[in-house]
Design a protein around this motif. Structure first.
Motif, PDB file in Angstrom:
ATOM      1  N   THR A   1       0.823  -1.208   0.000  1.00  0.00           N
ATOM      2  CA  THR A   1       0.000   0.000   0.000  1.00  0.00           C
ATOM      3  C   THR A   1       0.853   1.251   0.000  1.00  0.00           C
ATOM      4  O   THR A   1       2.073   1.216   0.184  1.00  0.00           O
ATOM      5  N   GLY A   2       0.164   2.390  -0.147  1.00  0.00           N
ATOM      6  CA  GLY A   2       0.835   3.660   0.062  1.00  0.00           C
ATOM      7  C   GLY A   2       1.292   3.804   1.499  1.00  0.00           C
ATOM      8  O   GLY A   2       2.310   4.428   1.789  1.00  0.00           O
ATOM      9  N   TRP A   3       0.538   3.188   2.402  1.00  0.00           N
ATOM     10  CA  TRP A   3       0.911   3.224   3.817  1.00  0.00           C
ATOM     11  C   TRP A   3       2.222   2.493   4.032  1.00  0.00           C
ATOM     12  O   TRP A   3       3.101   2.933   4.761  1.00  0.00           O
ATOM     13  N   GLU A   4       2.366   1.349   3.395  1.00  0.00           N
ATOM     14  CA  GLU A   4       3.629   0.606   3.471  1.00  0.00           C
ATOM     15  C   GLU A   4       4.789   1.476   3.002  1.00  0.00           C
ATOM     16  O   GLU A   4       5.858   1.529   3.623  1.00  0.00           O
TER      17      GLU A   4
ATOM     18  N   SER B   1       6.441  -7.348   5.140  1.00  0.00           N
ATOM     19  CA  SER B   1       6.321  -8.571   5.935  1.00  0.00           C
ATOM     20  C   SER B   1       5.793  -8.265   7.333  1.00  0.00           C
ATOM     21  O   SER B   1       4.974  -9.011   7.880  1.00  0.00           O
ATOM     22  N   ALA B   2       6.253  -7.158   7.910  1.00  0.00           N
ATOM     23  CA  ALA B   2       5.773  -6.784   9.240  1.00  0.00           C
ATOM     24  C   ALA B   2       4.277  -6.497   9.216  1.00  0.00           C
ATOM     25  O   ALA B   2       3.541  -6.878  10.137  1.00  0.00           O
ATOM     26  N   LEU B   3       3.798  -5.843   8.166  1.00  0.00           N
ATOM     27  CA  LEU B   3       2.372  -5.568   8.047  1.00  0.00           C
ATOM     28  C   LEU B   3       1.571  -6.867   7.987  1.00  0.00           C
ATOM     29  O   LEU B   3       0.473  -6.967   8.551  1.00  0.00           O
ATOM     30  N   THR B   4       2.106  -7.850   7.300  1.00  0.00           N
ATOM     31  CA  THR B   4       1.429  -9.139   7.229  1.00  0.00           C
ATOM     32  C   THR B   4       1.310  -9.775   8.604  1.00  0.00           C
ATOM     33  O   THR B   4       0.267 -10.307   8.986  1.00  0.00           O
TER      34      THR B   4
END
Length: 929
Positions: free
Chosen positions: A632-635, A748-751
């Motif tokens: 995402t843009g957030w990522e 990966s952290a978001l996942t």
């Protein structure tokens, strides 16, 4: 509500605790406030509420009492002091208090106390509509606003630079100063001159082109002021046996107020289309016959032929789209009068093309642009010839008005001095200032003076709908042409009054500074950052703002020659992920990521050690790759911040988006922003392995999620909001090492964060009563559709429930071997004409309460839901009710049950408002008893 943060020296209030409920309530309320609100100066997209910006800045600078154990040695002392500061914030965020100088002085003194009498200057490097710099100035701080977009820069100049420069001066318009006995505080003198010289512009324009806008003859023989003319675009019917100029319209409706309904009645006679006005409700348009244009194409009203959009586009590109007058909207006594078109009014609009129109081509490809395939290639194509004539006439008069202001100011003995753009404060600069606001009125006017505007026939409006009712330029088949003298939207004087009201209430703090720069260069100075970055690929600010820029440039390029020097808004360095400008999706992502990393790297180098920066975000997780990882843009924003050496110390959900905006109807659009507090990560920050990171998430996320759910955040925003506390864990380490020794990526952290979120939500199900647990499980499989009795019976027994009891309690219905849960809409049918009383329900459950609350909210709004909640027995945990609304939204969205998801999202979003109003209702019940 308290944030879980890492210990840092002299933690600021924003890193520990905020009165979030009050901040969010005022922020949501503020979106409905119009008169004098700075947002009415000029349109900008996705502005942050002033209440949010003010509270965040104050809490960003003021110490939390726990940072001073010498002054507040006990938990009780800390709590008492924190409560005092929260009460001050609660007063600060109220719109009515924005001009309370005593209150603002108290707030400034608190800031001075926490900054050793030397508060840092505030910079928003993506200033946009100017909420953050304006609120910094209101709090007595040195405010800096930077933006690449000249329209945004001009807005910020008009908010934080110009008013303080000319504060306390009386108006210079002849006779204006003498009309008021008292002094002219703040920028009220400037506001009065804007009104007076604006009135001159309006009157002079009417002398020159007023004849192009005739009055309407109404049935009683009087002449009425025309508010708007309703036109339908036309195209020649492709059927050779017909060949009429067929109208293209999305609706025949003009007004839907009960008892005053009005609609267009088309009649085909002798190969021509004529229009009359109908009022008989029995013959009114229905959903099946309202308008001629549908999603698949158009229908000819003469022969019934289906006409594809490809034909209409071809005719448009060939310049063969016409327009025919359908109706005239006149001003009645507190009502609208709808009249059939006349030759006089149709002919009045047929004027020659004016000379010296604005230059500028529409982008060949851009986010949100839908008109180019129909032959609209230049910005002037978005206006009728009469609209172009009016706008160029008003634009030309700005220069003449400026000369009058200059002459009148010089006559009072003020030296001419340097221009406004050169930093002057004399007569020339003052004339430039007045001209700037007069030019803004024209720019505002264009938003309701374009052939993209449509007519809003709804019962509450009956008015011209603006071009940017959505953040896009979409085709309008039938359009409303407003009158510059109609006394409604599109009237120059009306737009001018909106602007002057902003000036009347203008905050007069230290003179701010707004300049044009990309964000990378803007942050290369020691200032404290508070910013709301662009929304990745959601809004094409530069392309959209060109609609206004071409007119601002025509009106004001002699006043702001450097700022308005380019033909169109600069775009190459605009920090949004525009695939059309950067070689596709991948190139846009790389551009956005590298740009943000550079911005936050520069900010890290010049960061103050004593203060956190604050960053707003409102991105949604959009794309999932083959491994299930979110992109995402957030990522991208997080990568830029964390890789640049920042750690997140607090996250707060803020109600920042208007819930009734068109984009949010029937959709689960973001209603909240998440505000991050960030500090530089220390050079000796440790690493951690993957297992340790996941364990830390499992330890910290559950409480953080409960805090988020109890805040004023919408269920649709919960996955986004959960990223904040999850990334706070991730960002405190110099690296999270994977099994092969490599550093874990943000993706990966978001996942991992999303996985823990799912686990926490699943674990919450154990807190519910057995009836509710059954209903959740059945809803997950079937929604509100029917399923087999045997399956339901087995599921109920496993949860210590019985179908007989569940049916008796009003949760489900069992018929002919099938079982289905009762949805809120079905409950509405069951209880039609009756009132459900939860206090008298012997089998009440959390599930049943939430279903009835969703029904009440949908049918009658917050007051009805609050009244119902006030009668719910104390045995029902209200926090669990809110958790259930969040959970049901998540289940419905995952199952693509959009309409159901919208209902539960609405309930979760409105929950705090319902609870607050229910307390009043409960008190009244007690008094009545």
């Amino acid at each position: 509500m308290t944030a879980d943060t890492t210990a840092v020296p002299r933690r600021k209030l924003i890193e520990v605790a905020l009165p979030l409920e009050k901040i969010n309530a005022e922020s949501a309320r503020e979106k409905s406030i119009r008169h004098g609100h700075p947002s009415t100066l000029h349109l900008w997209w996705s502005r942050k509420p002033l209440a949010t910006a003010r509270a965040v800045l104050f809490a960003q600078l003021v110490d939390d009492p726990s940072s001073h154990p010498d002054r507040f040695p006990t938990d009780e002392a800390v709590a008492t002091e924190r409560k005092r500061l929260h009460e001050l914030i609660e007063q600060l965020v109220a719109w009515e208090n924005t001009g309370d100088q005593n209150l603002l002085r108290r707030a400034h003194e608190e800031i001075l106390s926490s900054t050793n009498g030397n508060p840092p200057a505030i910079l928003d490097p993506f200033a946009g509509g100017g909420s953050i710099p304006l609120e910094a100035q209101r709090l007595g701080l040195e405010a800096h606003a930077s933006d690449l977009n000249p329209v945004a820069v001009l807005i910020n100049k008009a908010l934080i630079e110009i008013p303080p420069k000319f504060a306390g001066r009386p108006p210079v318009f002849p006779g204006a100063a003498e009309a008021q006995i008292n002094t002219w505080p703040r920028a009220t003198g400037l506001a009065e001159d804007v009104r007076r010289y604006g009135q001159w512009v309006r009157d002079e324009a009417q002398k020159r082109i007023g004849h192009l806008y005739p009055k309407a003859n109404v049935l009683d023989g009087t002449a009425a002021n025309v508010i708007a003319w309703i036109w339908a675009r036309t195209v020649t019917c492709p059927n050779p046996a017909c060949s009429i100029e067929m109208p293209l319209t999305s609706s025949w409706w003009l007004g839907k107020k009960k008892g005053k309904e009005a609609y267009v009645v088309p009649v085909v006679a002798d190969g021509e289309v004529h229009f009359t006005i109908g009022h008989d409700v029995k013959n009114a348009p229905t959903k099946d016959n309202d308008g001629t244009v549908r999603r698949t194409g158009a229908t000819c009203i003469g022969c019934g032929a289906a006409v594809e959009f490809s034909y209409i586009r071809t005719e448009g590109r060939a310049g063969r789209l016409g327009a025919q007058l359908m109706a005239i909207v006149a001003e009645g006594k507190r009502t609208r009068i709808y009249l059939a078109p006349t030759d006089e009014h149709e002919n009045a609009a047929r004027v020659p093309e004016p000379v010296e129109m604005p230059d500028g081509y529409l982008p060949t490809e851009a986010l949100g642009f839908r008109v180019q395939p129909y032959g609209m290639t230049e910005y002037t194509d978005l206006f009728t010839l009469r609209q172009l004539t009016a706008l160029t006439t008003f634009s030309d008069l700005i220069g003449e008005a400026r000369e009058r202001v200059l002459a009148d100011t010089l006559a009072l003995g003020l030296p001419e001095g340097a221009s406004l753009e050169s930093g002057g404060t004399g007569a020339a600069a003052y004339a430039d200032a007045v001209a700037t606001y007069l030019g803004f009125a024209i720019s505002r006017m264009t938003n309701k003076s374009s052939s993209i505007c449509s007519w809003d026939s709804s019962t509450k409006m009956e008015a011209v709908r603006s071009v940017f009712a959505r953040q896009a330029l979409s085709m309008s088949w039938d359009f409303a042409e407003s009158s510059p003298w109609g006394g409604s939207g599109g009237d120059y004087l009306e737009d001018l009054l909106w602007i002057s009201r902003v000036l009347d209430r203008a905050s007069i703090g230290p003179v701010g500074q707004a300049w044009q720069s990309d964000a990378q260069r803007a942050v290369q100075r020691q200032v404290l950052i508070s910013t709301d970055p662009p929304y990745y690929d959601n809004i094409g600010y530069s392309d959209l703002s060109d609609f206004f820029y071409v007119w601002l440039r025509r009106s004001l390029r002699r006043v702001h020659p450097e700022l308005l020097s380019t033909m169109l808004v600069p775009k190459a360095d605009e920090l949004v992920a525009n695939p059309y400008r950067h070689g596709g999706k991948d190139g846009a992502h790389v551009f956005f990521e590298s740009g943000f990393r550079e911005v936050f790297s520069h900010a890290r180098e010049s960061a103050f050690p004593d203060y956190p920066i604050t960053v707003y975000y409102a991105f949604k997780q959009q794309d999932v790759d083959g491994s299930g990882e979110a992109s995402t843009g957030w990522e991208t924003l997080l990568e830029g911040m964390i890789r640049s050496g920042w750690m997140i110390t607090a996250t707060w959900p803020m109600r920042s988006e208007l819930s009734n905006r068109m984009r949010s109807f029937d959709s689960n659009s973001l209603a909240s922003s998440i505000v991050l507090a960030l500090r530089p990560r220390t050079a000796d920050a440790p690493t951690i392995d993957r297992r340790g990171f996941i364990n830390a998430l499992k330890d910290e996320l559950p409480q953080a999620l409960r805090d988020l759910q109890q805040g004023a955040i919408a269920p649709v925003d919960l996955p986004q909001a959960a990223i904040g506390p999850g990334m706070a864990v991730f960002s405190r380490f110099s690296g999270v090492l994977t099994d092969d020794g490599a550093k874990m990526t943000v993706r990966s952290a978001l996942t991992r964060i999303n996985e823990i979120l799912d686990e926490v939500l699943a674990e919450q199900e154990g807190d519910f009563d057995s009836d509710t647990r059954f209903a959740i499980a059945w809803f997950r499989q079937h929604g509100f559709e029917a399923g087999k009795f045997g399956d339901a019976d087995n599921m109920a027994r496993a949860r210590n429930a019985s179908l007989e009891h569940l049916e008796r309690s009003g949760i489900l219905i069992s018929r002919a071997g099938k079982v289905s849960l009762l949805s809120p809409s079905v409950l509405g049918e069951v209880y039609v004409g009756k009132d459900y009383d939860p206090a008298a329900d012997p089998h009440i459950s959390t599930w049943e309460v939430v279903m009835h609350l969703a029904r009440a909210l949908t049918e009658k709004g917050v007051p009805a839901a609050a009244s119902l909640l006030s009668r719910v027995p104390a045995s029902i945990d209200r926090d669990l009710c809110k958790e259930l609304a969040f959970l049901l939204f998540t289940i419905a969205e995952d199952a693509k049950r959009t309409q159901v998801a919208v209902e539960f999202n609405s309930l979760g979003t409105a929950w705090n408002d319902i609870v607050a109003e229910s307390r009043t209702a409960s008190t009244q019940l007690t008094l009545d008893a």
